[in-house]
Design a protein around this motif. Structure first.
Motif, PDB file in Angstrom:
ATOM      1  N   THR A   1       0.478  -0.736   0.140  1.00 23.86           N
ATOM      2  CA  THR A   1       0.302  -0.114   0.469  1.00 23.86           C
ATOM      3  C   THR A   1       0.885   1.533  -0.010  1.00 23.86           C
ATOM      4  OG1 THR A   1      -1.353  -1.170   1.460  1.00 23.86           O
ATOM      5  CG2 THR A   1      -1.840   1.289   1.469  1.00 23.86           C
TER       6      THR A   1
ATOM      7  N   ASP B   1      -3.962   4.798   1.396  1.00 28.83           N
ATOM      8  CA  ASP B   1      -4.773   3.899   1.191  1.00 28.83           C
ATOM      9  C   ASP B   1      -5.108   2.452   2.281  1.00 28.83           C
ATOM     10  OD1 ASP B   1      -4.399   4.991  -1.875  1.00 28.83           O
ATOM     11  OD2 ASP B   1      -2.252   5.071  -1.277  1.00 28.83           O
ATOM     12  N   HIS B   2      -3.705   2.342   3.034  1.00 28.00           N
ATOM     13  CA  HIS B   2      -4.432   1.332   3.972  1.00 28.00           C
ATOM     14  C   HIS B   2      -5.130   1.093   5.130  1.00 28.00           C
ATOM     15  CE1 HIS B   2      -3.024  -1.630   6.584  1.00 28.00           C
ATOM     16  NE2 HIS B   2      -2.914  -1.066   7.550  1.00 28.00           N
TER      17      HIS B   2
ATOM     18  N   ARG C   1      -8.855   0.023   2.727  1.00 30.61           N
ATOM     19  CA  ARG C   1      -8.174  -0.722   1.539  1.00 30.61           C
ATOM     20  C   ARG C   1      -9.677  -1.608   2.506  1.00 30.61           C
ATOM     21  NH1 ARG C   1      -3.186  -2.627   0.038  1.00 30.61           N
ATOM     22  NH2 ARG C   1      -3.430  -1.934  -2.067  1.00 30.61           N
TER      23      ARG C   1
ATOM     24  N   SER D   1      -7.415   7.057  -4.146  1.00 31.47           N
ATOM     25  CA  SER D   1      -6.313   6.610  -4.152  1.00 31.47           C
ATOM     26  C   SER D   1      -4.795   7.023  -4.739  1.00 31.47           C
ATOM     27  CB  SER D   1      -6.579   5.100  -4.236  1.00 31.47           C
ATOM     28  OG  SER D   1      -6.798   5.417  -6.098  1.00 31.47           O
TER      29      SER D   1
END
Length: 128
Positions: A24, A29-30, A33, A62
């Motif tokens: 990632t 983003d992490h 997710r 993202s």
């Protein structure tokens, strides 16, 4: 013998690095997710709070795009960040990460999330 030792150390070092590496590209983003539906609140840089429901129709940008968040429903927020009633008559809430300094995910079942009200399981907003 020194060559065998060097190869062994090199392989062990690669395993350690691989274990620490996440594919990632950013914490943003992490965080999004596989995110389950939940309430989200942010503290804007001016000290005010904004928040709402992150559900099936919500979206988080993202990498490499700027960090932005679309919440499918907005909430009235208290001065202390407490969630209030759902804001009716809006089509959601767009937030830019550059406009806030704190982001928090709050489970739908948390008692302090929204007194007496939960969002629908399908992510379609509050029950009325």
């Amino acid at each position: 013998m020194p060559a065998v030792a060097a190869v062994t150390v090199s392989l062990m070092d690669r395993r350690r690095r691989k274990a620490r590496f996440l594919s990632t590209p950013s914490a943003w983003d992490h965080a999004f997710r596989d995110r389950e539906p939940c309430f989200v609140r942010v503290r804007l840089k001016d000290g005010n709070w904004a928040g709402g429901w992150y559900g099936d129709r919500s979206y988080a940008s993202s990498y490499p795009h700027p960090a932005e968040l679309y919440l499918e429903s907005a909430r009235v927020m208290g001065a202390d960040g407490a969630f209030g009633a759902r804001v009716h008559g809006t089509a959601g809430l767009r937030l830019r990460a550059e406009d806030f300094d704190v982001l928090e995910f709050v489970e739908a079942g948390e008692p302090a999330a929204v007194p007496g009200e939960e969002e629908g399981r399908s992510g379609d907003g509050a029950r009325t």
